[in-house]
Motif scaffolding. Structure first.
Motif, mmCIF file in Angstrom:
data_model
loop_
_atom_site.group_PDB
_atom_site.id
_atom_site.type_symbol
_atom_site.label_atom_id
_atom_site.label_comp_id
_atom_site.label_asym_id
_atom_site.label_seq_id
_atom_site.Cartn_x
_atom_site.Cartn_y
_atom_site.Cartn_z
ATOM 1 N N GLY A 1 0.822 -1.201 0.000
ATOM 2 C CA GLY A 1 0.000 0.000 0.000
ATOM 3 C C GLY A 1 0.855 1.249 0.000
ATOM 4 N N LEU A 2 0.364 2.313 0.623
ATOM 5 C CA LEU A 2 1.111 3.566 0.693
ATOM 6 C C LEU A 2 2.250 3.413 1.699
ATOM 7 C CD1 LEU A 2 -1.844 6.145 0.827
ATOM 8 C CD2 LEU A 2 -0.576 5.377 -1.174
ATOM 9 N N LEU A 3 3.464 3.614 1.236
ATOM 10 C CA LEU A 3 4.608 3.484 2.137
ATOM 11 C C LEU A 3 4.599 4.565 3.209
ATOM 12 C CD1 LEU A 3 7.530 2.499 -0.274
ATOM 13 C CD2 LEU A 3 6.073 1.029 1.125
ATOM 14 N N SER A 4 3.923 5.687 2.929
ATOM 15 C CA SER A 4 3.846 6.755 3.928
ATOM 16 C C SER A 4 3.057 6.321 5.156
ATOM 17 C CB SER A 4 3.216 8.006 3.316
ATOM 18 O OG SER A 4 1.922 7.733 2.808
ATOM 19 N N ASN A 5 2.299 5.213 5.038
ATOM 20 C CA ASN A 5 1.564 4.691 6.193
ATOM 21 C C ASN A 5 2.477 3.955 7.163
ATOM 22 O OD1 ASN A 5 -0.854 5.685 5.234
ATOM 23 N ND2 ASN A 5 -1.448 3.768 4.235
ATOM 24 N N VAL A 6 3.612 3.474 6.673
ATOM 25 C CA VAL A 6 4.495 2.662 7.510
ATOM 26 C C VAL A 6 5.868 3.302 7.716
ATOM 27 C CG1 VAL A 6 3.340 0.503 6.931
ATOM 28 C CG2 VAL A 6 5.189 1.318 5.480
ATOM 29 N N ILE A 7 6.200 4.299 6.897
ATOM 30 C CA ILE A 7 7.485 4.983 7.024
ATOM 31 C C ILE A 7 7.221 6.449 7.323
ATOM 32 C CG2 ILE A 7 9.673 5.546 5.899
ATOM 33 C CD1 ILE A 7 9.289 3.146 4.095
ATOM 34 N N SER A 8 7.719 6.934 8.427
ATOM 35 C CA SER A 8 7.473 8.319 8.829
ATOM 36 C C SER A 8 8.336 9.278 8.016
ATOM 37 C CB SER A 8 7.753 8.496 10.314
ATOM 38 O OG SER A 8 9.148 8.349 10.587
ATOM 39 N N ALA A 9 7.945 10.548 8.016
ATOM 40 C CA ALA A 9 8.715 11.576 7.312
ATOM 41 C C ALA A 9 10.116 11.706 7.900
ATOM 42 C CB ALA A 9 7.980 12.911 7.378
ATOM 43 N N ARG A 10 10.252 11.504 9.199
ATOM 44 C CA ARG A 10 11.569 11.590 9.840
ATOM 45 C C ARG A 10 12.477 10.470 9.348
ATOM 46 N NH1 ARG A 10 11.996 12.591 16.197
ATOM 47 N NH2 ARG A 10 11.210 14.583 15.395
ATOM 48 N N GLU A 11 11.932 9.270 9.213
ATOM 49 C CA GLU A 11 12.726 8.140 8.716
ATOM 50 C C GLU A 11 13.147 8.360 7.266
ATOM 51 O OE1 GLU A 11 10.969 4.420 11.363
ATOM 52 O OE2 GLU A 11 9.837 5.143 9.620
ATOM 53 N N ILE A 12 12.272 8.960 6.473
ATOM 54 C CA ILE A 12 12.627 9.270 5.083
ATOM 55 C C ILE A 12 13.773 10.271 5.046
ATOM 56 C CG2 ILE A 12 11.781 10.358 2.959
ATOM 57 C CD1 ILE A 12 9.007 9.239 3.618
ATOM 58 N N HIS A 13 13.699 11.279 5.897
ATOM 59 C CA HIS A 13 14.751 12.297 5.954
ATOM 60 C C HIS A 13 16.074 11.696 6.431
ATOM 61 C CE1 HIS A 13 16.577 16.242 6.408
ATOM 62 N NE2 HIS A 13 16.919 15.923 7.657
ATOM 63 N N ARG A 14 16.013 10.814 7.418
ATOM 64 C CA ARG A 14 17.233 10.180 7.920
ATOM 65 C C ARG A 14 17.900 9.325 6.854
ATOM 66 N NH1 ARG A 14 15.303 8.128 13.967
ATOM 67 N NH2 ARG A 14 15.433 10.167 15.004
#
Length: 226
Positions: free
Chosen positions: A83-96
């Motif tokens: 599904g939408l990865l934004s549901n399981v991966i937070s914006a902070r984790e993406i930035h890290r």
């Protein structure tokens, strides 16, 4: 329309006989065939891709079949069973991980099923199959669904009288204001005496008592000419 059916001009909670979600079901599913404007707008908005207002409710039903991955958001589009990865991966984790919020699938992967073909957007139908988008397919996915009923043709037909059809519809749903339903409201036990069936005078009326009770049929059925 809700005020016209239930409240006689005064919009007030608690006066509806039937839930609005049931009223908006198709006739063969026990409703009156109306449409929920909110859900209808969701279905229409998908065709014009105006989905930011409705958010994930509608976006997750668009499935991207990956070609070169350049037009599919890595976080905010559905392209896998996760599904939408934004549901399981937070914006902070993406930035890290040193990725941008606007990254595409092409930014994350170096190999694609077909690098010469563009991504294709499909619609996830209610049965889970991927189909080309249409307003009909979108409506079937977002609207409320109910069980099929066998009695709808007995109530709604070309020459039916609307008032009679409406009362018969309430009867089939057991939503008429019979005495057994009003008894918990403490109606009729005061100055007007106990609530009794106006026909037999022996017990409270109910849907089964009025229309199926053997005593009622035996005493009053002979006076009814079919």
């Amino acid at each position: 329309m809700g005020g016209f059916l239930w409240c006689q001009g005064e919009m007030k909670r608690g006066k509806a006989k039937v839930k609005w979600s049931v009223v908006c079901l198709p006739k063969d599913e026990g409703g009156l065939g109306g449409k929920s404007l909110k859900k209808w707008n969701v279905a229409l908005s998908g065709g014009s891709r105006i989905i930011c207002h409705w958010g994930k409710e509608i976006r997750q039903l668009f499935v991207h079949v990956i070609g070169n991955g350049q037009s599919t958001s890595a976080w905010h589009d559905t392209f896998s069973d996760f599904g939408l990865l934004s549901n399981v991966i937070s914006a902070r984790e993406i930035h890290r991980a040193e990725y941008k919020d606007g990254a595409t699938v092409a930014d994350l992967m170096s190999r694609f099923p077909d690098v010469t073909q563009c991504d294709k957007i499909m619609w996830k139908a209610r049965d889970g199959n991927l189909v080309d988008f249409s307003t009909k397919a979108a409506w079937e996915s977002v609207r409320n669904h109910g069980d099929k009923v066998e009695w709808h043709n007995l109530i709604c037909f070309s020459s039916c009288i609307p008032r009679h059809a409406f009362i018969a519809w309430l009867l089939m749903l057991e939503k008429l204001k019979t005495q057994d339903k009003m008894f918990p409201w403490d109606v009729g036990d005061g100055q007007n005496g106990p609530m009794l069936c106006s026909l037999c005078k022996t017990q409270q009326d109910s849907h089964n008592h009025l229309f199926l009770n053997v005593f009622f049929q035996g005493k009053f059925g002979k006076d009814v000419v079919v």
